[in-house]
Design a protein around this motif. Sequence first.
Motif, PDB file in Angstrom:
ATOM      1  N   SER A 147      43.602  39.469  28.932  1.00 10.77           N
ATOM      2  CA  SER A 147      42.293  39.649  28.311  1.00 10.77           C
ATOM      3  C   SER A 147      41.673  40.954  28.780  1.00 10.77           C
ATOM      4  N   PRO A 148      40.971  41.660  27.885  1.00  5.68           N
ATOM      5  CA  PRO A 148      40.215  42.832  28.316  1.00  5.68           C
ATOM      6  C   PRO A 148      38.848  42.426  28.887  1.00  5.68           C
ATOM      7  N   HIS A 149      38.540  41.133  28.882  1.00  7.91           N
ATOM      8  CA  HIS A 149      37.225  40.642  29.325  1.00  7.91           C
ATOM      9  C   HIS A 149      37.323  40.080  30.735  1.00  7.91           C
ATOM     10  N   LEU A 150      37.436  40.952  31.694  1.00  5.75           N
ATOM     11  CA  LEU A 150      37.657  40.605  33.091  1.00  5.75           C
ATOM     12  C   LEU A 150      36.633  39.612  33.629  1.00  5.75           C
ATOM     13  N   ASN A 151      35.365  39.898  33.477  1.00  2.31           N
ATOM     14  CA  ASN A 151      34.336  39.050  34.078  1.00  2.31           C
ATOM     15  C   ASN A 151      34.269  37.671  33.447  1.00  2.31           C
TER      16      ASN A 151
ATOM     17  N   ALA B 228      43.310  43.914  42.419  1.00  2.00           N
ATOM     18  CA  ALA B 228      44.186  44.429  41.372  1.00  2.00           C
ATOM     19  C   ALA B 228      45.489  45.017  41.910  1.00  2.00           C
ATOM     20  N   ILE B 229      46.529  44.821  41.140  1.00  2.00           N
ATOM     21  CA  ILE B 229      47.784  45.534  41.320  1.00  2.00           C
ATOM     22  C   ILE B 229      47.753  46.600  40.227  1.00  2.00           C
ATOM     23  N   ILE B 230      47.747  47.851  40.626  1.00  2.00           N
ATOM     24  CA  ILE B 230      47.509  48.941  39.679  1.00  2.00           C
ATOM     25  C   ILE B 230      48.807  49.669  39.344  1.00  2.00           C
ATOM     26  N   GLY B 231      49.004  49.877  38.054  1.00  2.00           N
ATOM     27  CA  GLY B 231      50.103  50.684  37.561  1.00  2.00           C
ATOM     28  C   GLY B 231      49.526  51.834  36.760  1.00  2.00           C
TER      29      GLY B 231
ATOM     30  N   LYS C 242      35.637  50.423  42.822  1.00  6.39           N
ATOM     31  CA  LYS C 242      36.854  50.788  43.553  1.00  6.39           C
ATOM     32  C   LYS C 242      37.263  49.681  44.523  1.00  6.39           C
ATOM     33  N   GLU C 243      36.297  49.083  45.189  1.00  2.00           N
ATOM     34  CA  GLU C 243      36.584  48.010  46.143  1.00  2.00           C
ATOM     35  C   GLU C 243      37.126  46.781  45.418  1.00  2.00           C
ATOM     36  N   LEU C 244      36.533  46.445  44.288  1.00  2.00           N
ATOM     37  CA  LEU C 244      37.027  45.311  43.515  1.00  2.00           C
ATOM     38  C   LEU C 244      38.478  45.540  43.099  1.00  2.00           C
ATOM     39  N   LEU C 245      38.780  46.732  42.635  1.00  2.00           N
ATOM     40  CA  LEU C 245      40.157  47.049  42.257  1.00  2.00           C
ATOM     41  C   LEU C 245      41.091  47.004  43.463  1.00  2.00           C
TER      42      LEU C 245
ATOM     43  N   MET D 164      34.297  51.506  34.567  1.00  4.78           N
ATOM     44  CA  MET D 164      33.369  51.011  35.585  1.00  4.78           C
ATOM     45  C   MET D 164      32.422  49.976  34.989  1.00  4.78           C
ATOM     46  N   ARG D 165      31.925  50.246  33.809  1.00  2.21           N
ATOM     47  CA  ARG D 165      30.993  49.310  33.168  1.00  2.21           C
ATOM     48  C   ARG D 165      31.667  47.965  32.895  1.00  2.21           C
ATOM     49  N   THR D 166      32.937  47.997  32.514  1.00  2.00           N
ATOM     50  CA  THR D 166      33.668  46.758  32.254  1.00  2.00           C
ATOM     51  C   THR D 166      33.918  46.001  33.548  1.00  2.00           C
TER      52      THR D 166
END
Length: 144
Positions: free
Chosen positions: A6-10, A118-121, A111-114, A88-90
């Motif tokens: 989903s693109p709706h993270l929150n 998150a596992i970032i690619g 940045k802290e939340l990520l 950032m807004r998302t």
Amino acid sequence: ADVVFSPHLNQIAEKLLDGQHKGRMFVLMIHPCVREFKRFRHRRKMELLHHGKGLITNENSEEGNGDILSMSYTAYSKSHLVEDNWMMRTILDKPRESYPELTSEDMHAAKELLRIKAIIGLYDDILGAIRHYSRYFGWDGRRI
């Protein structure tokens, strides 16, 4: 593996995750400047296609981008056409209507939340990102 896309993270986090049900998201990121440059090129291309057919002009363009054909990328980057910190807004659930300005604290929070969740690619190395996700989540039979 249980996976939700989903693109709706929150909204997903509120509905599915709690103290017992923890989650880790994987994110495929493209550099924001590269993303906007691609949007700029796409808008110019669409304007060229429609302009010749008389569909879009400076007066009737719904997004006001009729003059995009004469814009440099620098002018575009300073215009109202550029999305304002969409990622950032998302991540922070701070829509422009309610939060017209983002702060450096917002940037650090995102940045802290990520970093934590998150596992970032990277889009530029999509195959490497897929290998990284597969190893991390054990989709390839191995787990980090």
